[in-house]
Design an enzyme around this catalytic site. Structure first.
Site, PDB file in Angstrom:
ATOM      1  N   GLY A   1      34.182  45.547  46.247  1.00 19.67           N
ATOM      2  CA  GLY A   1      34.708  45.582  44.881  1.00 19.67           C
ATOM      3  C   GLY A   1      34.650  44.206  44.270  1.00 19.67           C
ATOM      4  O   GLY A   1      34.504  43.199  44.980  1.00 19.67           O
TER       5      GLY A   1
ATOM      6  N   GLN B   1      36.983  37.271  38.637  1.00 20.87           N
ATOM      7  CA  GLN B   1      36.456  36.591  39.826  1.00 20.87           C
ATOM      8  C   GLN B   1      35.142  35.864  39.540  1.00 20.87           C
ATOM      9  O   GLN B   1      34.725  35.020  40.320  1.00 20.87           O
ATOM     10  CB  GLN B   1      36.248  37.592  40.971  1.00 20.87           C
ATOM     11  CG  GLN B   1      37.557  38.143  41.530  1.00 20.87           C
ATOM     12  CD  GLN B   1      37.317  39.041  42.712  1.00 20.87           C
ATOM     13  OE1 GLN B   1      36.953  40.204  42.552  1.00 20.87           O
ATOM     14  NE2 GLN B   1      37.501  38.512  43.911  1.00 20.87           N
TER      15      GLN B   1
ATOM     16  N   CYS C   1      39.496  39.220  50.410  1.00 22.80           N
ATOM     17  CA  CYS C   1      39.233  38.953  48.994  1.00 22.80           C
ATOM     18  C   CYS C   1      38.122  37.922  48.893  1.00 22.80           C
ATOM     19  O   CYS C   1      38.159  36.897  49.593  1.00 22.80           O
ATOM     20  CB  CYS C   1      40.507  38.433  48.317  1.00 22.80           C
ATOM     21  SG  CYS C   1      40.305  38.098  46.549  1.00 22.80           S
ATOM     22  N   LEU C   2      37.166  38.196  48.042  1.00 20.81           N
ATOM     23  CA  LEU C   2      36.047  37.262  47.870  1.00 20.81           C
ATOM     24  C   LEU C   2      36.544  35.928  47.328  1.00 20.81           C
ATOM     25  O   LEU C   2      35.874  34.908  47.499  1.00 20.81           O
ATOM     26  CB  LEU C   2      34.995  37.859  46.921  1.00 20.81           C
ATOM     27  CG  LEU C   2      34.388  39.196  47.362  1.00 20.81           C
ATOM     28  CD1 LEU C   2      33.401  39.706  46.320  1.00 20.81           C
ATOM     29  CD2 LEU C   2      33.714  39.070  48.722  1.00 20.81           C
TER      30      LEU C   2
ATOM     31  N   HIS D   1      43.483  46.863  44.379  1.00 25.49           N
ATOM     32  CA  HIS D   1      43.194  45.438  44.595  1.00 25.49           C
ATOM     33  C   HIS D   1      42.491  44.855  43.358  1.00 25.49           C
ATOM     34  O   HIS D   1      42.856  43.769  42.881  1.00 25.49           O
ATOM     35  CB  HIS D   1      42.317  45.313  45.855  1.00 25.49           C
ATOM     36  CG  HIS D   1      41.876  43.919  46.184  1.00 25.49           C
ATOM     37  ND1 HIS D   1      42.295  43.245  47.313  1.00 25.49           N
ATOM     38  CD2 HIS D   1      41.029  43.064  45.547  1.00 25.49           C
ATOM     39  CE1 HIS D   1      41.741  42.042  47.352  1.00 25.49           C
ATOM     40  NE2 HIS D   1      40.952  41.910  46.286  1.00 25.49           N
ATOM     41  N   GLU D   2      41.489  45.586  42.853  1.00 26.39           N
ATOM     42  CA  GLU D   2      40.730  45.073  41.687  1.00 26.39           C
ATOM     43  C   GLU D   2      41.598  45.091  40.428  1.00 26.39           C
ATOM     44  O   GLU D   2      41.526  44.164  39.605  1.00 26.39           O
ATOM     45  CB  GLU D   2      39.451  45.892  41.471  1.00 26.39           C
ATOM     46  CG  GLU D   2      38.493  45.940  42.652  1.00 26.39           C
ATOM     47  CD  GLU D   2      38.155  44.585  43.242  1.00 26.39           C
ATOM     48  OE1 GLU D   2      38.177  43.584  42.503  1.00 26.39           O
ATOM     49  OE2 GLU D   2      37.898  44.518  44.468  1.00 26.39           O
TER      50      GLU D   2
ATOM     51  N   HIS E   1      43.614  42.090  40.221  1.00 26.00           N
ATOM     52  CA  HIS E   1      42.891  40.913  39.698  1.00 26.00           C
ATOM     53  C   HIS E   1      42.995  40.867  38.173  1.00 26.00           C
ATOM     54  O   HIS E   1      43.094  39.790  37.587  1.00 26.00           O
ATOM     55  CB  HIS E   1      41.417  40.960  40.101  1.00 26.00           C
ATOM     56  CG  HIS E   1      41.135  40.428  41.477  1.00 26.00           C
ATOM     57  ND1 HIS E   1      41.451  39.142  41.871  1.00 26.00           N
ATOM     58  CD2 HIS E   1      40.545  41.001  42.555  1.00 26.00           C
ATOM     59  CE1 HIS E   1      41.077  38.957  43.132  1.00 26.00           C
ATOM     60  NE2 HIS E   1      40.526  40.068  43.575  1.00 26.00           N
TER      61      HIS E   1
HETATM   62  O1  K1U Z   1      37.994  41.932  44.989  1.00 24.61           O
HETATM   63  C1  K1U Z   1      37.562  41.384  46.003  1.00 24.61           C
HETATM   64  O2  K1U Z   1      37.913  40.246  46.306  1.00 24.61           O
HETATM   65  C2  K1U Z   1      36.605  42.122  46.898  1.00 24.61           C
HETATM   66  C3  K1U Z   1      37.269  42.665  48.159  1.00 24.61           C
HETATM   67  C4  K1U Z   1      37.746  44.081  47.886  1.00 24.61           C
HETATM   68  C5  K1U Z   1      38.665  44.702  48.893  1.00 24.61           C
HETATM   69  C6  K1U Z   1      38.466  44.618  50.257  1.00 24.61           C
HETATM   70  C7  K1U Z   1      39.336  45.237  51.137  1.00 24.61           C
HETATM   71  C8  K1U Z   1      40.392  45.963  50.649  1.00 24.61           C
HETATM   72  C9  K1U Z   1      40.601  46.048  49.296  1.00 24.61           C
HETATM   73  C10 K1U Z   1      39.723  45.418  48.413  1.00 24.61           C
HETATM   74  C11 K1U Z   1      36.236  42.647  49.264  1.00 24.61           C
HETATM   75  O3  K1U Z   1      35.227  43.256  49.169  1.00 24.61           O
HETATM   76  S1  K1U Z   1      36.596  41.681  50.661  1.00 24.61           S
HETATM   77  C12 K1U Z   1      35.200  41.857  51.749  1.00 24.61           C
HETATM   78  C13 K1U Z   1      34.942  43.199  52.363  1.00 24.61           C
HETATM   79  O4  K1U Z   1      33.846  43.676  52.236  1.00 24.61           O
HETATM   80  C14 K1U Z   1      35.934  43.975  53.156  1.00 24.61           C
HETATM   81  C15 K1U Z   1      37.145  43.465  53.586  1.00 24.61           C
HETATM   82  C16 K1U Z   1      38.047  44.233  54.328  1.00 24.61           C
HETATM   83  C17 K1U Z   1      37.741  45.513  54.648  1.00 24.61           C
HETATM   84  C18 K1U Z   1      36.548  46.028  54.214  1.00 24.61           C
HETATM   85  C19 K1U Z   1      35.630  45.274  53.494  1.00 24.61           C
HETATM   86 ZN    ZN Z   2      40.009  40.172  45.565  1.00 23.97          ZN
END
Ligand code: K1U
Ligand code: ZN
Length: 164
Positions: A54, A59, A107-108, A149-150, A153
């Site tokens: 996401g 971001q 989170c990125l 989560h998004e 943000h």
């Molecule tokens: O918004 C962001 O920072 C992106 C984030 C989204 C997210 C990940 C996990 C749970 C809720 C929202 C990411 O993509 S972090 C990287 C990722 O691919 C990931 C992390 C944890 C579990 C699964 C994937």
């Molecule tokens: Zn995030």
């Protein structure tokens, strides 16, 4: 006139002011404009490059209410649905279930940190597409977690503020 096409964009890191501010709605005048389509495609490319599930416009240093949700199975959530990326403009979470679940998030914008966050298990979200058409859809589990989560943000909230 100099114009540039879609590009991989820099990702704002925790501590940048834009990540702590409420993002503004995408105005109707922007729907289907080349600038909006270019931004959405750039967000999609940036998400792909970062290997995330996401991304939200703040971001990539854009203070607008745009998110992309792209659930896929992963080691933490092997049962997560594989979905084509959904672009949501001006999303509003209209309903959240009282039932909640804990799950790991990353989170990125906060590289290297992960943690457990409690989120509603099911939700109903209203949003507009890039042309301004309204949609309403229900999501559960990992996809619902990404949307929450998004959406955070867009409100200037990072997952680290919700750690259990
Ligand atoms: O918004 C962001 O920072 C992106 C984030 C989204 C997210 C990940 C996990 C749970 C809720 C929202 C990411 O993509 S972090 C990287 C990722 O691919 C990931 C992390 C944890 C579990 C699964 C994937
Ligand atoms: Zn995030």
């Amino acid at each position: 006139m100099i114009t540039t096409g879609p590009a991989i964009l820099p990702i704002a890191r925790q501590g940048e002011a834009i990540l702590a501010r409420r993002a503004a709605p995408v105005p109707a005048a922007d729907f289907n404009t080349p600038a909006l389509l270019n931004l959405i495609e750039s967000m999609r490319l940036t998400l792909l490059e970062a290997n995330g599930v996401g991304i939200a416009a703040p971001q990539v240093f854009v203070p607008l209410r745009i998110i992309i949700v792209a659930s896929r199975p992963n080691p933490r959530y092997p049962d997560a649905p594989l979905m084509a990326p959904v672009v949501m403009l001006n999303p509003e979470i209209r309903w959240r279930s009282e039932t909640c679940e804990n799950g790991e998030e990353g989170c990125l914008s906060v590289p290297g940190q992960r943690g457990m966050v409690r989120r509603a298990s099911h939700l109903q979200v209203w949003y507009q597409d890039q042309g301004g058409t309204a949609h309403e859809a229900g999501y559960s589990g990992f996809a619902a977690r990404i949307i929450q989560h998004e959406h955070d943000h867009l409100e200037g909230i990072l997952f680290v503020a919700r750690l259990q």
